[in-house]
Design an enzyme around this catalytic site. Structure first.
Site, short mmCIF file in Angstrom:
data_model
loop_
_atom_site.label_atom_id
_atom_site.label_comp_id
_atom_site.label_asym_id
_atom_site.label_seq_id
_atom_site.Cartn_x
_atom_site.Cartn_y
_atom_site.Cartn_z
N PHE A 252 -3.10 -2.03 4.05
CA PHE A 252 -2.37 -1.50 3.15
C PHE A 252 -2.75 0.21 2.30
CE2 PHE A 252 -0.87 -5.16 3.54
CZ PHE A 252 0.01 -6.14 4.02
N TYR B 63 7.68 -2.33 6.62
CA TYR B 63 7.42 -1.64 7.21
C TYR B 63 7.02 -0.70 7.88
CZ TYR B 63 5.14 -4.00 2.65
OH TYR B 63 5.13 -4.59 2.10
N HIS C 223 6.99 6.04 3.99
CA HIS C 223 5.12 5.70 3.15
C HIS C 223 4.94 5.20 4.67
CE1 HIS C 223 2.93 5.53 0.08
NE2 HIS C 223 3.26 4.55 -0.65
N ASN D 60 -3.09 1.37 -0.98
CA ASN D 60 -3.81 1.19 -1.63
C ASN D 60 -5.30 0.89 -1.14
OD1 ASN D 60 -3.55 -1.25 -1.03
ND2 ASN D 60 -3.52 -1.89 -3.59
#
Length: 189
Positions: free
Chosen positions: A65, A14, A19, A67
């Site tokens: 993460f 990532y 993001h 969420n």
């Protein structure tokens, strides 16, 4: 401000994605302040503590993460008795074009899962947000793939510029002058 939270997803896969704009912002701030981030298991993230204007300020990158970002934020806030209006969450923003950064307090969550979880864990949406524009793919069904990939080569320098420009208002934020920081950040040169 007592807590600066950069949102992103942990892991090499990532790194450099849209993001992770919040992680990038906090990484640069920690370098600027010579405050390296270190793993803090009890806060589910990478943290650094600094002293600004006689106030202890925490930098946090949740490692849960996106969420589940609220888990890290709530743990640190509960331990140090940090109130929601003493928090700035730095995150990617689909509704702003690359190159744009905006500061605001409260408001909607715009479908951002990190913000949703933080608001749910804190019991309020009334915290500051530093929004780093990443643009929108144009199709809401393409959003997940869009945010989890690196920006295109023409977007990357614009996002970088927005991060750099927003870091320039850090001295005002550190003084608690968020309205002045907002005015400076939102005023075009």
């Amino acid at each position: 401000m007592k807590l600066i939270v950069g949102l992103g997803n942990p892991g090499r896969e990532y790194a450099g994605t849209r993001h992770n704009a919040g992680f990038e912002w906090v990484d640069r701030l920690s370098q600027m302040l010579h405050a390296p981030l270190k793993a803090e298991v009890r806060f589910h993230g990478l943290c650094a503590q600094i002293r600004q204007n006689d106030i202890d300020v925490w930098l946090l990158e949740p490692q849960t993460f996106m969420n589940r970002s609220g888990q890290a934020v709530a743990a640190l806030c509960q331990f140090y008795k940090i109130l929601p209006d003493e928090i700035i969450v730095v995150h990617d923003e689909l509704d702003l074009q690359p190159g744009v950064a905006k500061l605001k307090k409260g408001g909607g969550l715009g479908g951002h899962n990190g913000l949703k979880d933080i608001a749910a864990r804190l019991g309020t949406q009334d915290f500051w947000r530093l929004r780093i524009g990443i643009g929108h793919p144009g199709d809401r069904n393409a959003v997940v793939g869009y945010v989890l990939h690196p920006p295109q080569k023409e977007e990357a320098p614009l996002i970088d510029e927005a991060i750099q420009k927003s870091l320039e208002v850090w001295p005002l934020i550190a003084q608690g002058a968020c309205e002045a920081a907002m005015l400076k950040l939102h005023t075009k040169a």
